[in-house]
Design a protein around this motif. Structure first.
Motif, PDB file in Angstrom:
ATOM      1  N   ALA A   1       0.917  -1.379  -0.028  1.00  0.00           N
ATOM      2  CA  ALA A   1      -0.205   0.088   0.072  1.00  0.00           C
ATOM      3  C   ALA A   1       0.947   1.346   0.299  1.00  0.00           C
ATOM      4  CB  ALA A   1      -0.937   0.014   1.205  1.00  0.00           C
ATOM      5  N   ARG A   2       1.848   1.227   0.686  1.00  0.00           N
ATOM      6  CA  ARG A   2       2.825   2.385   0.825  1.00  0.00           C
ATOM      7  C   ARG A   2       3.457   2.553  -0.521  1.00  0.00           C
ATOM      8  NH1 ARG A   2       5.214   1.548   6.888  1.00  0.00           N
ATOM      9  NH2 ARG A   2       4.100   3.217   7.888  1.00  0.00           N
ATOM     10  N   MET A   3       3.867   1.265  -1.114  1.00  0.00           N
ATOM     11  CA  MET A   3       4.479   1.548  -2.391  1.00  0.00           C
ATOM     12  C   MET A   3       3.489   1.986  -3.385  1.00  0.00           C
ATOM     13  SD  MET A   3       6.530  -1.459  -4.674  1.00  0.00           S
ATOM     14  CE  MET A   3       7.485  -2.069  -3.303  1.00  0.00           C
ATOM     15  N   LYS A   4       2.405   1.769  -3.347  1.00  0.00           N
ATOM     16  CA  LYS A   4       1.264   2.194  -4.352  1.00  0.00           C
ATOM     17  C   LYS A   4       1.160   3.575  -4.376  1.00  0.00           C
ATOM     18  CE  LYS A   4      -1.600   1.863  -7.793  1.00  0.00           C
ATOM     19  NZ  LYS A   4      -1.018   1.591  -9.421  1.00  0.00           N
ATOM     20  N   ALA A   5       1.192   4.088  -2.929  1.00  0.00           N
ATOM     21  CA  ALA A   5       0.900   5.530  -2.470  1.00  0.00           C
ATOM     22  C   ALA A   5       1.971   6.220  -3.282  1.00  0.00           C
ATOM     23  CB  ALA A   5       0.665   5.628  -1.080  1.00  0.00           C
ATOM     24  N   ARG A   6       3.161   5.810  -3.076  1.00  0.00           N
ATOM     25  CA  ARG A   6       4.485   6.654  -3.430  1.00  0.00           C
ATOM     26  C   ARG A   6       4.313   6.638  -4.997  1.00  0.00           C
ATOM     27  NH1 ARG A   6       8.044   2.976  -1.659  1.00  0.00           N
ATOM     28  NH2 ARG A   6       7.682   3.795   0.387  1.00  0.00           N
ATOM     29  N   GLU A   7       3.864   5.730  -5.669  1.00  0.00           N
ATOM     30  CA  GLU A   7       3.864   5.875  -7.233  1.00  0.00           C
ATOM     31  C   GLU A   7       2.997   6.714  -7.584  1.00  0.00           C
ATOM     32  OE1 GLU A   7       2.722   1.832  -8.316  1.00  0.00           O
ATOM     33  OE2 GLU A   7       4.622   1.055  -7.969  1.00  0.00           O
ATOM     34  N   LEU A   8       1.695   6.788  -6.945  1.00  0.00           N
ATOM     35  CA  LEU A   8       0.644   7.745  -7.165  1.00  0.00           C
ATOM     36  C   LEU A   8       1.032   9.314  -6.805  1.00  0.00           C
ATOM     37  CD1 LEU A   8      -2.452   5.671  -5.605  1.00  0.00           C
ATOM     38  CD2 LEU A   8      -2.120   6.259  -8.325  1.00  0.00           C
ATOM     39  N   ARG A   9       1.675   9.455  -5.876  1.00  0.00           N
ATOM     40  CA  ARG A   9       2.522  10.598  -5.307  1.00  0.00           C
ATOM     41  C   ARG A   9       3.310  11.160  -6.265  1.00  0.00           C
ATOM     42  NH1 ARG A   9       0.774  14.505  -2.773  1.00  0.00           N
ATOM     43  NH2 ARG A   9       1.204  15.363  -4.997  1.00  0.00           N
ATOM     44  N   THR A  10       4.123  10.064  -7.249  1.00  0.00           N
ATOM     45  CA  THR A  10       4.970  10.478  -8.097  1.00  0.00           C
ATOM     46  C   THR A  10       4.104  11.006  -9.392  1.00  0.00           C
ATOM     47  OG1 THR A  10       6.652   9.199  -7.332  1.00  0.00           O
ATOM     48  CG2 THR A  10       6.689   9.514  -9.713  1.00  0.00           C
ATOM     49  N   GLU A  11       3.226  10.407  -9.696  1.00  0.00           N
ATOM     50  CA  GLU A  11       2.235  10.616 -10.818  1.00  0.00           C
ATOM     51  C   GLU A  11       1.663  12.124 -10.761  1.00  0.00           C
ATOM     52  OE1 GLU A  11       1.654   9.246 -13.772  1.00  0.00           O
ATOM     53  OE2 GLU A  11       3.569   7.869 -13.215  1.00  0.00           O
ATOM     54  N   ALA A  12       1.382  12.172  -9.480  1.00  0.00           N
ATOM     55  CA  ALA A  12       0.678  13.584  -9.299  1.00  0.00           C
ATOM     56  C   ALA A  12       1.660  14.898  -9.303  1.00  0.00           C
ATOM     57  CB  ALA A  12       0.049  13.737  -7.825  1.00  0.00           C
ATOM     58  N   ASP A  13       2.907  14.490  -9.092  1.00  0.00           N
ATOM     59  CA  ASP A  13       3.936  15.242  -8.754  1.00  0.00           C
ATOM     60  C   ASP A  13       4.426  15.741 -10.322  1.00  0.00           C
ATOM     61  OD1 ASP A  13       4.049  15.705  -6.252  1.00  0.00           O
ATOM     62  OD2 ASP A  13       5.741  14.275  -5.914  1.00  0.00           O
ATOM     63  N   LYS A  14       4.260  14.696 -11.379  1.00  0.00           N
ATOM     64  CA  LYS A  14       4.242  14.997 -12.606  1.00  0.00           C
ATOM     65  C   LYS A  14       3.353  15.804 -13.527  1.00  0.00           C
ATOM     66  CE  LYS A  14       6.995  10.615 -13.145  1.00  0.00           C
ATOM     67  NZ  LYS A  14       7.091   9.476 -14.038  1.00  0.00           N
ATOM     68  N   GLY A  15       2.222  16.033 -12.612  1.00  0.00           N
ATOM     69  CA  GLY A  15       1.120  16.688 -13.468  1.00  0.00           C
ATOM     70  C   GLY A  15       0.128  15.961 -13.828  1.00  0.00           C
ATOM     71  N   ASN A  16      -0.044  14.595 -13.495  1.00  0.00           N
ATOM     72  CA  ASN A  16      -0.940  13.339 -13.963  1.00  0.00           C
ATOM     73  C   ASN A  16      -1.873  13.450 -12.792  1.00  0.00           C
ATOM     74  OD1 ASN A  16       0.603  13.160 -16.550  1.00  0.00           O
ATOM     75  ND2 ASN A  16       1.968  11.641 -15.290  1.00  0.00           N
ATOM     76  N   ASP A  17      -3.223  13.343 -13.062  1.00  0.00           N
ATOM     77  CA  ASP A  17      -4.267  13.085 -12.147  1.00  0.00           C
ATOM     78  C   ASP A  17      -4.014  11.534 -11.581  1.00  0.00           C
ATOM     79  OD1 ASP A  17      -6.516  12.970 -10.603  1.00  0.00           O
ATOM     80  OD2 ASP A  17      -8.042  13.740 -12.306  1.00  0.00           O
ATOM     81  N   PRO A  18      -3.834  11.742 -10.366  1.00  0.00           N
ATOM     82  CA  PRO A  18      -3.681  10.222  -9.833  1.00  0.00           C
ATOM     83  C   PRO A  18      -5.165   9.254  -9.724  1.00  0.00           C
ATOM     84  CG  PRO A  18      -3.691  11.793  -8.059  1.00  0.00           C
ATOM     85  CD  PRO A  18      -3.866  12.788  -9.300  1.00  0.00           C
ATOM     86  N   SER A  19      -6.218  10.073  -9.952  1.00  0.00           N
ATOM     87  CA  SER A  19      -7.537   9.434  -9.755  1.00  0.00           C
ATOM     88  C   SER A  19      -7.606   8.691 -11.323  1.00  0.00           C
ATOM     89  CB  SER A  19      -8.690  10.425  -9.837  1.00  0.00           C
ATOM     90  OG  SER A  19      -8.935  11.199 -10.513  1.00  0.00           O
ATOM     91  N   GLN A  20      -6.968   9.390 -12.342  1.00  0.00           N
ATOM     92  CA  GLN A  20      -7.047   8.544 -13.512  1.00  0.00           C
ATOM     93  C   GLN A  20      -6.044   7.512 -13.855  1.00  0.00           C
ATOM     94  OE1 GLN A  20      -9.539   9.325 -15.592  1.00  0.00           O
ATOM     95  NE2 GLN A  20     -10.274  10.579 -13.847  1.00  0.00           N
ATOM     96  N   GLU A  21      -5.059   7.448 -12.807  1.00  0.00           N
ATOM     97  CA  GLU A  21      -4.093   6.275 -12.926  1.00  0.00           C
ATOM     98  C   GLU A  21      -4.545   5.014 -12.743  1.00  0.00           C
ATOM     99  OE1 GLU A  21      -1.009   3.504 -12.076  1.00  0.00           O
ATOM    100  OE2 GLU A  21      -2.764   4.163 -10.758  1.00  0.00           O
TER     101      GLU A  21
END
Length: 328
Positions: A73-93
């Motif tokens: 779960a922490r690894m997934k949250a970290r991946e989603l955080r990275t996507e958000a920092d790149k400007g990608n909507d994490p809810s669409q990931e």
């Protein structure tokens, strides 16, 4: 809604209290930014990733506590955080692997092992496998993303015409549930569920008895049945009076021809049942016993269970010859 920040561990997550009101409680992990656990008043605990994207709150489901490991779960949250920092909507990931799967790949690697095998009984597991194999073959090698509502409507109507409206409805329900689980697990929700919105065929009551004139036609057609195994199955079902699954999974080790009974260890109410055999049933079983190849009374080399599983085609062919409708 409560907002608490704690350092998540597997142990303290299991010990978190269930809210007493009708509002969920939310706890945030101090060990991984954005990871939180929501606890409903029913006691369900679920990992989510939470952040604000372009000023808009976004919450993405990760998995159930106790099923999904905290480290994952922490690894997934970290991946989603990275996507958000790149400007990608994490809810669409979403899970691109699921997007590219064929329906057969999804059933074999995701749906069956993650849902059917975990949450259903062995008999229901066998039914799901049989239904998927026999009625959805045309879609096995199709990408999930390519299957449309029009495909499902055509399949639904075709099964009604070829087999029965009950089979058509059960198969459509299976596809609908498969896509619902796929979306829950990461399949892109924007592509939708092709089985949603298709109206089920109206089903008549399953309590149906042969009329006097139908009885003669039924047994005349059965007497001409070329498939001896199927013929014996129908006759024994009438003489023994057990549910279809119990009949199909009969074992010779549970049949005592000398004492004249058959034991069904897994009846509907969960208790073993010892059913006495009338002379007609004993005669059929005695003849079948001479040709037995293994412990199954109705063996099948083509099924995973080792015994017959699906007799829809010969059954409906029998009814058609007898001119009988709506008998299941």
């Amino acid at each position: 809604m409560q907002n608490n920040h704690i350092n998540f561990t597997e142990k303290n997550l299991l010990e978190l209290p269930v809210p007493t009101g009708d509002k969920a409680a939310v706890y945030y992990d101090t060990g991984q930014a954005g990871l939180c656990v929501m606890i409903t008043y029913g006691g369900t605990k679920t990992y989510y990733f939470y952040t604000k994207f372009l000023g808009v709150p976004k919450r993405v489901k990760i998995g159930r506590v106790g099923v999904t490991k905290l480290i994952d779960a922490r690894m997934k949250a970290r991946e989603l955080r990275t996507e958000a920092d790149k400007g990608n909507d994490p809810s669409q990931e979403r899970n691109e692997t699921l997007r590219d799967m064929t329906l057969k790949q999804f059933f074999n690697t995701q749906y069956f092992p993650r849902h059917v095998k975990v949450y259903t009984r062995p008999k229901s597991q066998a039914k799901a496998e049989t239904m998927f194999r026999n009625y959805l073959g045309e879609f096995h090698n199709r990408k999930m993303i390519s299957i449309t509502r029009a495909d499902m409507e055509r399949m639904h109507a075709g099964l009604r015409d070829r087999i029965s409206l009950y089979t058509a409805n059960r198969t459509l329900a299976l596809v609908k549930h498969m896509y619902n689980k796929a979306i829950e697990w990461g399949y892109p929700s924007r592509h939708g569920n092709p089985a949603v919105g298709i109206k089920m065929f109206r089903e008549r009551s399953r309590e149906r008895f042969l009329l006097p004139d139908e009885i003669k036609r039924f047994f005349a057609a059965l007497n001409e049945e070329p498939n001896e195994v199927f013929k014996n199955y129908v006759l024994l079902s009438l003489y023994i009076g057990q549910r279809r699954q119990n009949m199909l999974s009969m074992r010779w080790s549970n049949v005592d021809l000398d004492l004249g009974y058959v034991l069904f260890p897994d009846s509907k109410n969960g208790d073993p049942q010892k059913i006495p055999l009338i002379i007609q049933a004993k005669d059929i079983l005695t003849e079948m016993r001479r040709c037995a190849i293994n412990d199954w009374v109705f063996p099948s080399e083509g099924s995973k269970s080792g015994h017959l599983e699906d007799l829809h085609r010969p059954w409906y062919a029998l009814l058609k010859r007898a001119g009988i409708e709506d008998l299941i």
